[in-house]
Design a protein around this motif. Sequence first.
Motif, short mmCIF file in Angstrom:
data_model
loop_
_atom_site.label_atom_id
_atom_site.label_comp_id
_atom_site.label_asym_id
_atom_site.label_seq_id
_atom_site.Cartn_x
_atom_site.Cartn_y
_atom_site.Cartn_z
N ARG A 37 0.84 4.61 -2.58
CA ARG A 37 0.70 6.05 -2.31
C ARG A 37 1.39 6.87 -3.40
NH1 ARG A 37 2.07 6.71 4.00
NH2 ARG A 37 1.63 8.88 3.62
N HIS A 38 2.26 6.23 -4.17
CA HIS A 38 2.93 6.94 -5.26
C HIS A 38 2.16 6.78 -6.56
CE1 HIS A 38 6.04 7.39 -2.29
NE2 HIS A 38 6.18 6.09 -2.22
N ASP B 208 -8.26 7.15 -1.17
CA ASP B 208 -7.68 7.90 -0.04
C ASP B 208 -6.77 6.96 0.74
OD1 ASP B 208 -7.01 9.35 2.16
OD2 ASP B 208 -9.07 9.65 2.87
N LEU B 209 -5.48 7.11 0.54
CA LEU B 209 -4.51 6.20 1.17
C LEU B 209 -3.95 6.76 2.48
CD1 LEU B 209 -2.66 4.77 -1.95
CD2 LEU B 209 -4.38 3.66 -0.54
N ARG B 210 -4.58 7.80 3.01
CA ARG B 210 -4.08 8.34 4.28
C ARG B 210 -4.07 7.32 5.43
NH1 ARG B 210 -7.47 13.78 4.68
NH2 ARG B 210 -8.98 12.27 3.94
N LEU C 159 -9.91 1.85 3.67
CA LEU C 159 -9.41 1.72 2.30
C LEU C 159 -10.45 1.03 1.42
CD1 LEU C 159 -5.74 0.66 3.00
CD2 LEU C 159 -6.49 2.84 2.07
N LEU D 192 0.83 -1.21 0.00
CA LEU D 192 0.00 0.00 0.00
C LEU D 192 0.86 1.25 0.00
CD1 LEU D 192 -2.69 -1.20 2.52
CD2 LEU D 192 -3.13 -0.57 0.14
N GLU D 193 1.99 1.19 0.71
CA GLU D 193 2.91 2.32 0.73
C GLU D 193 3.38 2.66 -0.69
OE1 GLU D 193 5.34 5.39 1.71
OE2 GLU D 193 3.78 4.48 2.95
N HIS D 194 3.67 1.62 -1.47
CA HIS D 194 4.03 1.86 -2.88
C HIS D 194 2.85 2.50 -3.61
CE1 HIS D 194 7.88 -0.11 -2.79
NE2 HIS D 194 7.36 -1.18 -2.25
N VAL E 55 -2.91 4.53 5.52
CA VAL E 55 -1.66 3.75 5.51
C VAL E 55 -0.70 4.26 6.59
CG1 VAL E 55 0.35 3.10 4.12
CG2 VAL E 55 -1.94 3.11 3.09
N ALA E 56 -0.69 5.56 6.84
CA ALA E 56 0.24 6.11 7.83
C ALA E 56 -0.04 5.55 9.22
CB ALA E 56 0.14 7.64 7.84
N VAL F 117 -6.21 -1.79 -4.43
CA VAL F 117 -6.26 -1.32 -3.05
C VAL F 117 -7.27 -2.15 -2.27
CG1 VAL F 117 -6.86 0.61 -1.53
CG2 VAL F 117 -5.46 1.01 -3.57
#
Length: 116
Positions: free
Chosen positions: A33-34, A90-92, A84, A29-31, A94-95, A42
């Motif tokens: 975000r790009h 909206d990938l926020r 998700l 998921l971190e990937h 993930v943080a 997702v």
Amino acid sequence: AHSTAATRWATDAPLRAGMRGARDVVAALEHGRHGHLDAGQVRRLAAQLEGHVQGIFAECKLVPEADMALHDILLPLLAGARALTADPADLRPVASMQLALQAYARGFDDSGLLPR
């Protein structure tokens, strides 16, 4: 110097396996975000993450204090997965999922997931 492992909760095999799976999903998921994941991807990753967490809930057997600490880690992972699924654009979340994984690495004795 005392060993930090002594202050960390013991883990069992279902917990270690589930958290490794969760870490791999969060890394994917971190990937994303790009901008490399579409909504379907997702959602699939979120479903995988939810499966890992539910598997830990079902199979992991810890002492009550460790179990309570673990719930504080698993619940943000579950909440993130559900957020998700609801809004894959909206990938926020993930943080907060990464923070939960870091808390696990600090609080639990799992050599496969070392604190960074």
